[in-house]
Scaffold this active site. Structure first.
Site, PDB file in Angstrom:
ATOM      1  CG  HIS A   1      -1.963  -1.020   1.212  1.00 57.82           C
ATOM      2  ND1 HIS A   1      -3.032  -0.988   2.075  1.00 57.82           N
ATOM      3  CD2 HIS A   1      -2.146  -2.118   0.443  1.00 57.82           C
ATOM      4  CE1 HIS A   1      -3.830  -2.009   1.843  1.00 57.82           C
ATOM      5  NE2 HIS A   1      -3.297  -2.726   0.860  1.00 57.82           N
TER       6      HIS A   1
ATOM      7  CD  GLU B   1      -1.885   4.129   3.379  1.00 61.32           C
ATOM      8  OE1 GLU B   1      -3.052   4.378   3.716  1.00 61.32           O
ATOM      9  OE2 GLU B   1      -1.598   3.318   2.475  1.00 61.32           O
TER      10      GLU B   1
ATOM     11  CB  CYS C   1      -6.463  -0.580   5.454  1.00 58.66           C
ATOM     12  SG  CYS C   1      -4.746  -1.098   5.250  1.00 58.66           S
TER      13      CYS C   1
ATOM     14  CB  CYS D   1      -1.779   1.464   6.302  1.00 56.61           C
ATOM     15  SG  CYS D   1      -1.525   0.699   4.685  1.00 56.61           S
TER      16      CYS D   1
END
Length: 141
Positions: free
Chosen positions: A42, A44, A72, A75
């Site tokens: 992701h 992040e 999410c 993260c």
């Protein structure tokens, strides 16, 4: 938004993230789980990994992470472990948002680190990019 558009250009969900310490950008990332065959890739996480390498430390106290979509649970967990000080996100994520939209993980008292957060910054622009991406993706099916 530039980083989110990099993800979009390769058919990844358009999310981008920057990590800043003392006014300096030390980490950047965009979604790339499909291209990297990595479910943890992701935006992040990519930004955290880059910043940790620059700092040669997995702890990033004093850092602010800016991201185009509410993070999410995965993260947020990584941000807590990295000791990120502040989170600023654009669009809210009603399906998997773990800050406020679906879960409120940062309100949990059992974590040993607290992250300040601010949501909704550039929300309209980020939401429009995401909606457009998913509209095109559905049309291709």
């Amino acid at each position: 938004m530039t980083l989110a558009r990099r993800a979009e250009a390769v058919e990844e969900v358009p999310v981008g993230a920057l990590l800043v310490i003392d006014g300096q950008m030390i980490g950047a990332g965009w979604n790339c789980p499909i291209g990297e065959s990595d479910p943890t890739a992701h935006a992040e996480i990519q930004a955290l990994r880059a910043a940790a390498k620059v700092r040669n430390n997995y702890r990033l106290p004093g850092a602010t992470l800016y991201v185009t979509l509410e993070p999410c649970a995965m993260c947020l967990g990584a941000m807590i472990h990295a000791r990120v000080t502040r989170l600023v996100f654009a669009a809210y994520e009603p399906r998997a948002g773990a800050v406020v939209s679906h879960m409120q993980l940062l309100d949990q008292q059992h974590f040993n680190h607290r992250i300040e957060w601010l949501g909704g910054i550039l929300q309209e622009e980020s939401s429009a990019l995401l909606k457009s991406f998913f509209r095109r993706r559905r049309a291709k099916r």
